[in-house]
Scaffold this motif. Structure first.
Motif, PDB file in Angstrom:
ATOM      1  N   ILE A  92       0.828  -1.206   0.000  1.00  0.00           N
ATOM      2  CA  ILE A  92       0.000   0.000   0.000  1.00  0.00           C
ATOM      3  C   ILE A  92       0.865   1.260   0.000  1.00  0.00           C
ATOM      4  O   ILE A  92       0.403   2.322  -0.416  1.00  0.00           O
ATOM      5  N   ASN A  93       2.120   1.142   0.411  1.00  0.00           N
ATOM      6  CA  ASN A  93       3.032   2.291   0.361  1.00  0.00           C
ATOM      7  C   ASN A  93       3.379   2.690  -1.073  1.00  0.00           C
ATOM      8  O   ASN A  93       3.860   3.785  -1.312  1.00  0.00           O
ATOM      9  N   GLU A  94       3.119   1.808  -2.043  1.00  0.00           N
ATOM     10  CA  GLU A  94       3.401   2.123  -3.447  1.00  0.00           C
ATOM     11  C   GLU A  94       2.196   2.702  -4.167  1.00  0.00           C
ATOM     12  O   GLU A  94       2.288   3.084  -5.323  1.00  0.00           O
ATOM     13  N   GLY A  95       1.065   2.748  -3.481  1.00  0.00           N
ATOM     14  CA  GLY A  95      -0.115   3.405  -4.034  1.00  0.00           C
ATOM     15  C   GLY A  95      -0.117   4.870  -3.607  1.00  0.00           C
ATOM     16  O   GLY A  95       0.881   5.393  -3.109  1.00  0.00           O
ATOM     17  N   ASP A  96      -1.232   5.521  -3.793  1.00  0.00           N
ATOM     18  CA  ASP A  96      -1.376   6.911  -3.366  1.00  0.00           C
ATOM     19  C   ASP A  96      -1.525   6.916  -1.841  1.00  0.00           C
ATOM     20  O   ASP A  96      -2.579   6.593  -1.306  1.00  0.00           O
ATOM     21  N   ARG A  97      -0.464   7.265  -1.162  1.00  0.00           N
ATOM     22  CA  ARG A  97      -0.428   7.174   0.309  1.00  0.00           C
ATOM     23  C   ARG A  97      -1.495   8.032   0.973  1.00  0.00           C
ATOM     24  O   ARG A  97      -2.105   7.625   1.965  1.00  0.00           O
ATOM     25  N   ASN A  98      -1.721   9.228   0.429  1.00  0.00           N
ATOM     26  CA  ASN A  98      -2.743  10.101   1.017  1.00  0.00           C
ATOM     27  C   ASN A  98      -4.129   9.499   0.877  1.00  0.00           C
ATOM     28  O   ASN A  98      -4.942   9.600   1.796  1.00  0.00           O
ATOM     29  N   GLU A  99      -4.412   8.878  -0.267  1.00  0.00           N
ATOM     30  CA  GLU A  99      -5.722   8.234  -0.463  1.00  0.00           C
ATOM     31  C   GLU A  99      -5.899   7.044   0.480  1.00  0.00           C
ATOM     32  O   GLU A  99      -6.963   6.853   1.052  1.00  0.00           O
ATOM     33  N   TRP A 100      -4.850   6.237   0.621  1.00  0.00           N
ATOM     34  CA  TRP A 100      -4.937   5.107   1.560  1.00  0.00           C
ATOM     35  C   TRP A 100      -5.198   5.624   2.970  1.00  0.00           C
ATOM     36  O   TRP A 100      -6.047   5.095   3.690  1.00  0.00           O
ATOM     37  N   ARG A 101      -4.479   6.640   3.359  1.00  0.00           N
ATOM     38  CA  ARG A 101      -4.641   7.205   4.705  1.00  0.00           C
ATOM     39  C   ARG A 101      -6.059   7.733   4.898  1.00  0.00           C
ATOM     40  O   ARG A 101      -6.669   7.524   5.954  1.00  0.00           O
ATOM     41  N   ARG A 102      -6.587   8.395   3.897  1.00  0.00           N
ATOM     42  CA  ARG A 102      -7.928   8.983   3.985  1.00  0.00           C
ATOM     43  C   ARG A 102      -9.030   7.925   3.934  1.00  0.00           C
ATOM     44  O   ARG A 102     -10.034   8.027   4.639  1.00  0.00           O
ATOM     45  N   GLN A 103      -8.847   6.890   3.107  1.00  0.00           N
ATOM     46  CA  GLN A 103      -9.942   5.958   2.844  1.00  0.00           C
ATOM     47  C   GLN A 103      -9.941   4.678   3.703  1.00  0.00           C
ATOM     48  O   GLN A 103     -10.937   3.964   3.730  1.00  0.00           O
ATOM     49  N   MET A 104      -8.837   4.378   4.369  1.00  0.00           N
ATOM     50  CA  MET A 104      -8.799   3.131   5.144  1.00  0.00           C
ATOM     51  C   MET A 104      -9.854   3.037   6.247  1.00  0.00           C
ATOM     52  O   MET A 104     -10.402   1.954   6.468  1.00  0.00           O
ATOM     53  N   PRO A 105     -10.192   4.107   6.961  1.00  0.00           N
ATOM     54  CA  PRO A 105     -11.244   3.950   7.977  1.00  0.00           C
ATOM     55  C   PRO A 105     -12.556   3.431   7.388  1.00  0.00           C
ATOM     56  O   PRO A 105     -13.185   2.523   7.946  1.00  0.00           O
ATOM     57  N   LYS A 106     -12.952   3.977   6.234  1.00  0.00           N
ATOM     58  CA  LYS A 106     -14.187   3.522   5.592  1.00  0.00           C
ATOM     59  C   LYS A 106     -14.043   2.083   5.100  1.00  0.00           C
ATOM     60  O   LYS A 106     -14.964   1.274   5.253  1.00  0.00           O
ATOM     61  N   ALA A 107     -12.894   1.741   4.521  1.00  0.00           N
ATOM     62  CA  ALA A 107     -12.678   0.378   4.023  1.00  0.00           C
ATOM     63  C   ALA A 107     -12.753  -0.627   5.168  1.00  0.00           C
ATOM     64  O   ALA A 107     -13.388  -1.686   5.038  1.00  0.00           O
ATOM     65  N   ILE A 108     -12.134  -0.306   6.297  1.00  0.00           N
ATOM     66  CA  ILE A 108     -12.181  -1.214   7.446  1.00  0.00           C
ATOM     67  C   ILE A 108     -13.608  -1.357   7.956  1.00  0.00           C
ATOM     68  O   ILE A 108     -14.044  -2.462   8.283  1.00  0.00           O
ATOM     69  N   ALA A 109     -14.346  -0.261   7.997  1.00  0.00           N
ATOM     70  CA  ALA A 109     -15.746  -0.337   8.444  1.00  0.00           C
ATOM     71  C   ALA A 109     -16.565  -1.234   7.517  1.00  0.00           C
ATOM     72  O   ALA A 109     -17.382  -2.039   7.987  1.00  0.00           O
ATOM     73  N   GLU A 110     -16.342  -1.120   6.205  1.00  0.00           N
ATOM     74  CA  GLU A 110     -17.078  -1.968   5.257  1.00  0.00           C
ATOM     75  C   GLU A 110     -16.689  -3.437   5.404  1.00  0.00           C
ATOM     76  O   GLU A 110     -17.537  -4.317   5.338  1.00  0.00           O
ATOM     77  N   ILE A 111     -15.402  -3.708   5.597  1.00  0.00           N
ATOM     78  CA  ILE A 111     -14.949  -5.092   5.810  1.00  0.00           C
ATOM     79  C   ILE A 111     -15.562  -5.619   7.102  1.00  0.00           C
ATOM     80  O   ILE A 111     -16.067  -6.748   7.150  1.00  0.00           O
ATOM     81  N   ASN A 112     -15.540  -4.822   8.164  1.00  0.00           N
ATOM     82  CA  ASN A 112     -16.062  -5.258   9.460  1.00  0.00           C
ATOM     83  C   ASN A 112     -17.565  -5.492   9.448  1.00  0.00           C
ATOM     84  O   ASN A 112     -18.091  -6.174  10.321  1.00  0.00           O
ATOM     85  N   SER A 113     -18.262  -4.935   8.459  1.00  0.00           N
ATOM     86  CA  SER A 113     -19.713  -5.130   8.395  1.00  0.00           C
ATOM     87  C   SER A 113     -20.088  -6.491   7.809  1.00  0.00           C
ATOM     88  O   SER A 113     -21.256  -6.850   7.785  1.00  0.00           O
ATOM     89  N   ARG A 114     -19.098  -7.251   7.370  1.00  0.00           N
ATOM     90  CA  ARG A 114     -19.345  -8.581   6.803  1.00  0.00           C
ATOM     91  C   ARG A 114     -18.514  -9.589   7.589  1.00  0.00           C
ATOM     92  O   ARG A 114     -17.301  -9.514   7.624  1.00  0.00           O
ATOM     93  N   SER A 115     -19.185 -10.547   8.184  1.00  0.00           N
ATOM     94  CA  SER A 115     -18.495 -11.461   9.104  1.00  0.00           C
ATOM     95  C   SER A 115     -17.598 -12.477   8.421  1.00  0.00           C
ATOM     96  O   SER A 115     -16.765 -13.092   9.072  1.00  0.00           O
ATOM     97  N   ASN A 116     -17.727 -12.653   7.120  1.00  0.00           N
ATOM     98  CA  ASN A 116     -16.948 -13.683   6.436  1.00  0.00           C
ATOM     99  C   ASN A 116     -15.927 -13.122   5.454  1.00  0.00           C
ATOM    100  O   ASN A 116     -15.512 -13.811   4.527  1.00  0.00           O
ATOM    101  N   VAL A 117     -15.523 -11.859   5.673  1.00  0.00           N
ATOM    102  CA  VAL A 117     -14.540 -11.221   4.803  1.00  0.00           C
ATOM    103  C   VAL A 117     -13.451 -10.606   5.679  1.00  0.00           C
ATOM    104  O   VAL A 117     -13.742 -10.035   6.737  1.00  0.00           O
ATOM    105  N   GLY A 118     -12.204 -10.732   5.231  1.00  0.00           N
ATOM    106  CA  GLY A 118     -11.086 -10.108   5.908  1.00  0.00           C
ATOM    107  C   GLY A 118     -10.220  -9.357   4.912  1.00  0.00           C
ATOM    108  O   GLY A 118     -10.291  -9.597   3.703  1.00  0.00           O
ATOM    109  N   LEU A 119      -9.403  -8.452   5.422  1.00  0.00           N
ATOM    110  CA  LEU A 119      -8.517  -7.648   4.596  1.00  0.00           C
ATOM    111  C   LEU A 119      -7.105  -7.754   5.163  1.00  0.00           C
ATOM    112  O   LEU A 119      -6.900  -7.586   6.359  1.00  0.00           O
TER     113      LEU A 119
END
Length: 190
Positions: A92-119
């Motif tokens: 993830i350090n090779e992607g857009d670091r600012n976008e990862w930093r900004r968007q990870m909270p939402k991505a984790i929330a979406e992953i956490n909303s499904r009990s059979n998916v992990g990231l």
């Protein structure tokens, strides 16, 4: 790896350059798929930017219109197989670091909303602080990848044999030889 994601559904694999984080994710995906456990592996650098991270991952598959469709399908497949389906994102350090930093909270929330998916994401040290906030990191299992640490001699034997190099009579126990990429470059150079 999916067994580690019990209380937290997301993991961060850290390591310095060349320690084998990419190979670790590739091997993990291969093993999961061999056992019919759903896994999706993507490179952060290949994800289109300017859109939601999980939508970008969904678009990379060419099969899902958006993140919800991807996550719903992975959740269904994970439940069907009795194991958590994993999305594996390398470097993830090779992607857009600012976008990862900004968007990870939402991505984790979406992953956490499904009990059979992990990231699971990998990040090269020392870039983790630039890519992930401490709040996000607290929601992830953190793993450190040390390469061949404490296995240098065995790794050297395998590499030297593969590259048809006579093994030294004295093991090379310098820290560099715990780094898979260094060991490969050394063998190619010799």
């Amino acid at each position: 790896l999916s067994e580690l994601l019990v209380d937290k559904r997301c993991a961060l694999v850290l390591g310095t350059w060349g320690t084998g984080k990419t190979h670790f994710l590739c091997d993990t995906a291969r093993r999961l798929l061999e056992h019919d456990i759903p896994a999706l592996l993507v490179l952060a650098s290949s994800l289109p930017m300017g859109i939601d991270l999980l939508d970008a991952i969904a678009s990379q598959t060419g099969q899902f219109a958006d993140a919800s469709a991807l996550l719903d399908d992975l959740d269904r497949l994970g439940a069907l197989h009795g194991r958590r389906a994993l999305i594996l994102v390398d470097a993830i350090n090779e992607g857009d670091r600012n976008e990862w930093r900004r968007q990870m909270p939402k991505a984790i929330a979406e992953i956490n909303s499904r009990s059979n998916v992990g990231l699971v994401v990998t990040c090269r040290r020392p870039f983790e602080a630039a890519v992930l906030t401490s709040s996000v990191r607290s929601k992830m299992v953190e793993l450190q990848h040390y390469g061949f640490l404490d296995q240098e001699f065995d790794a050297q034997q395998v590499y030297f044999e593969h590259y048809d190099i006579p093994a030294p009579t004295i093991p090379l126990l310098m820290p560099e030889f715990a780094n898979p990429l260094f060991l490969k470059l050394f063998c190619v150079g010799v």
